[in-house]
Design a protein around this motif. Structure first.
Motif, PDB file in Angstrom:
ATOM      1  N   ASP A   1      30.950  55.827  53.424  1.00 58.27           N
ATOM      2  CA  ASP A   1      32.197  55.398  52.798  1.00 58.27           C
ATOM      3  C   ASP A   1      32.895  56.585  52.155  1.00 58.27           C
ATOM      4  N   GLY A   2      34.216  56.603  52.278  1.00 59.78           N
ATOM      5  CA  GLY A   2      35.013  57.653  51.658  1.00 59.78           C
ATOM      6  C   GLY A   2      35.194  58.891  52.507  1.00 59.78           C
ATOM      7  N   GLU A   3      34.438  59.010  53.596  1.00 59.63           N
ATOM      8  CA  GLU A   3      34.575  60.181  54.468  1.00 59.63           C
ATOM      9  C   GLU A   3      35.549  59.836  55.584  1.00 59.63           C
ATOM     10  N   ILE A   4      36.792  60.287  55.422  1.00 62.56           N
ATOM     11  CA  ILE A   4      37.811  59.977  56.423  1.00 62.56           C
ATOM     12  C   ILE A   4      38.304  61.252  57.079  1.00 62.56           C
ATOM     13  N   LEU A   5      38.717  61.111  58.344  1.00 61.88           N
ATOM     14  CA  LEU A   5      39.220  62.248  59.116  1.00 61.88           C
ATOM     15  C   LEU A   5      40.726  62.413  58.960  1.00 61.88           C
ATOM     16  N   GLY A   6      41.415  61.325  58.661  1.00 64.40           N
ATOM     17  CA  GLY A   6      42.863  61.377  58.522  1.00 64.40           C
ATOM     18  C   GLY A   6      43.390  60.041  58.036  1.00 64.40           C
ATOM     19  N   TYR A   7      44.661  60.055  57.654  1.00 67.27           N
ATOM     20  CA  TYR A   7      45.294  58.826  57.195  1.00 67.27           C
ATOM     21  C   TYR A   7      46.752  58.790  57.612  1.00 67.27           C
ATOM     22  N   ALA A   8      47.315  57.587  57.557  1.00 75.56           N
ATOM     23  CA  ALA A   8      48.757  57.380  57.737  1.00 75.56           C
ATOM     24  C   ALA A   8      49.198  56.357  56.692  1.00 75.56           C
ATOM     25  N   PHE A   9      50.030  56.790  55.753  1.00 71.73           N
ATOM     26  CA  PHE A   9      50.641  55.899  54.774  1.00 71.73           C
ATOM     27  C   PHE A   9      51.954  55.417  55.377  1.00 71.73           C
ATOM     28  N   CYS A  10      52.168  54.116  55.393  1.00 65.24           N
ATOM     29  CA  CYS A  10      53.368  53.556  56.011  1.00 65.24           C
ATOM     30  C   CYS A  10      54.108  52.636  55.045  1.00 65.24           C
ATOM     31  N   VAL A  11      55.383  52.415  55.336  1.00 64.27           N
ATOM     32  CA  VAL A  11      56.227  51.518  54.545  1.00 64.27           C
ATOM     33  C   VAL A  11      57.001  50.639  55.525  1.00 64.27           C
ATOM     34  N   MET A  12      56.849  49.324  55.384  1.00 63.01           N
ATOM     35  CA  MET A  12      57.623  48.394  56.206  1.00 63.01           C
ATOM     36  C   MET A  12      58.984  48.205  55.554  1.00 63.01           C
ATOM     37  N   ARG A  13      60.035  48.470  56.308  1.00 56.52           N
ATOM     38  CA  ARG A  13      61.400  48.309  55.803  1.00 56.52           C
ATOM     39  C   ARG A  13      62.105  47.254  56.641  1.00 56.52           C
ATOM     40  N   ASP A  14      62.654  46.265  55.969  1.00 54.43           N
ATOM     41  CA  ASP A  14      63.330  45.158  56.633  1.00 54.43           C
ATOM     42  C   ASP A  14      64.793  45.153  56.200  1.00 54.43           C
TER      43      ASP A  14
ATOM     44  N   ASP B   1      55.285  57.368  55.742  1.00 53.71           N
ATOM     45  CA  ASP B   1      55.523  58.124  54.516  1.00 53.71           C
ATOM     46  C   ASP B   1      54.695  59.401  54.492  1.00 53.71           C
ATOM     47  N   ASP B   2      53.520  59.367  55.100  1.00 50.99           N
ATOM     48  CA  ASP B   2      52.638  60.529  55.070  1.00 50.99           C
ATOM     49  C   ASP B   2      51.583  60.352  56.144  1.00 50.99           C
ATOM     50  N   LEU B   3      51.339  61.380  56.922  1.00 53.57           N
ATOM     51  CA  LEU B   3      50.261  61.388  57.907  1.00 53.57           C
ATOM     52  C   LEU B   3      49.533  62.704  57.746  1.00 53.57           C
ATOM     53  N   CYS B   4      48.224  62.641  57.572  1.00 48.23           N
ATOM     54  CA  CYS B   4      47.437  63.858  57.360  1.00 48.23           C
ATOM     55  C   CYS B   4      46.134  63.773  58.130  1.00 48.23           C
ATOM     56  N   VAL B   5      45.743  64.894  58.696  1.00 51.52           N
ATOM     57  CA  VAL B   5      44.427  65.035  59.327  1.00 51.52           C
ATOM     58  C   VAL B   5      43.678  66.096  58.540  1.00 51.52           C
ATOM     59  N   ASP B   6      42.439  65.806  58.211  1.00 50.85           N
ATOM     60  CA  ASP B   6      41.617  66.756  57.473  1.00 50.85           C
ATOM     61  C   ASP B   6      41.609  68.107  58.181  1.00 50.85           C
ATOM     62  N   GLU B   7      41.663  69.163  57.393  1.00 47.51           N
ATOM     63  CA  GLU B   7      41.687  70.514  57.960  1.00 47.51           C
ATOM     64  C   GLU B   7      40.534  70.734  58.942  1.00 47.51           C
ATOM     65  N   SER B   8      39.377  70.181  58.640  1.00 49.26           N
ATOM     66  CA  SER B   8      38.203  70.384  59.499  1.00 49.26           C
ATOM     67  C   SER B   8      38.248  69.558  60.784  1.00 49.26           C
ATOM     68  N   ALA B   9      39.161  68.587  60.864  1.00 49.47           N
ATOM     69  CA  ALA B   9      39.224  67.711  62.041  1.00 49.47           C
ATOM     70  C   ALA B   9      40.437  67.987  62.918  1.00 49.47           C
ATOM     71  N   ARG B  10      41.246  68.964  62.545  1.00 46.15           N
ATOM     72  CA  ARG B  10      42.455  69.244  63.331  1.00 46.15           C
ATOM     73  C   ARG B  10      42.083  69.800  64.695  1.00 46.15           C
ATOM     74  N   GLY B  11      42.893  69.452  65.691  1.00 40.01           N
ATOM     75  CA  GLY B  11      42.643  69.894  67.054  1.00 40.01           C
ATOM     76  C   GLY B  11      41.722  68.956  67.829  1.00 40.01           C
ATOM     77  N   HIS B  12      41.326  67.838  67.212  1.00 37.28           N
ATOM     78  CA  HIS B  12      40.428  66.885  67.869  1.00 37.28           C
ATOM     79  C   HIS B  12      41.127  65.550  68.147  1.00 37.28           C
ATOM     80  N   HIS B  13      42.440  65.554  68.192  1.00 36.14           N
ATOM     81  CA  HIS B  13      43.269  64.395  68.546  1.00 36.14           C
ATOM     82  C   HIS B  13      43.221  63.250  67.533  1.00 36.14           C
ATOM     83  N   VAL B  14      42.825  63.559  66.298  1.00 38.08           N
ATOM     84  CA  VAL B  14      42.820  62.541  65.250  1.00 38.08           C
ATOM     85  C   VAL B  14      44.256  62.123  64.934  1.00 38.08           C
ATOM     86  N   GLY B  15      45.143  63.109  64.803  1.00 42.41           N
ATOM     87  CA  GLY B  15      46.543  62.810  64.506  1.00 42.41           C
ATOM     88  C   GLY B  15      47.182  61.969  65.594  1.00 42.41           C
TER      89      GLY B  15
END
Length: 159
Positions: free
Chosen positions: A66-79, A95-109
């Motif tokens: 738990d808590g070990e993530i490779l990347g995230y995408a924060f989103c906002v639904m706008r209607d 709003d924000d998309l990030c891939v951990d520095e150690s996981a970049r280049g592995h198609h996580v994004g």
């Protein structure tokens, strides 16, 4: 790799990646971003995670603790159904998309982005939008490679 909605167990990983994002922005635009901070506090993150109009997706390695993530995408639904001047469409804003520095280049994004596109389609969205800082040209190249194109341009004049 699994992509799922983020939960409270992901707070440590979200915080770690938020630190990485802020570092990039603070280096690129120290006149706007304060180094050593991050976009959201843990309390703000808990509120976001509880709000269905603000979906957060995480990419995790299968079997990872738990808590070990490779990347995230924060989103906002706008209607815009109630807008006076805009078409009555739904938009999913990244709003924000990030891939951990150690996981970049592995198609996580790419996997996160494709998951967000599928989610937006399933929600009946007309489009997917986001903003990219000019100080982050690699992010702009990534989004263009994903099929995005400019919708509008934000300009500034330094005073």
């Amino acid at each position: 790799m699994e992509i799922r909605r983020a939960g409270e167990k992901d707070l440590p990983g979200l915080g770690r990646l938020l630190d990485q994002v802020l570092k990039v922005h603070a280096q690129g635009r120290p006149d706007i971003f304060r180094a050593g901070t991050r976009k959201y506090t843990d309390d703000e993150l808990r509120e976001i995670l509880a709000d269905d109009t603000l979906p957060v997706f995480v990419a995790v390695r299968e079997g990872a603790p738990d808590g070990e993530i490779l990347g995230y995408a924060f989103c906002v639904m706008r209607d815009y159904a109630g807008s006076n001047n805009l078409q009555p469409i739904r938009t999913l804003y990244i709003d924000d998309l990030c891939v951990d520095e150690s996981a970049r280049g592995h198609h996580v994004g790419m996997a996160l982005y494709q998951h967000v596109v599928s989610y937006a389609r399933a929600q009946g969205c007309h489009n997917l939008t986001l903003n990219v800082w000019a100080c982050n040209p690699s992010a702009q190249r990534f989004y263009e490679a994903m099929g995005m194109s400019p919708q509008k341009t934000c300009l500034e004049q330094m005073l």
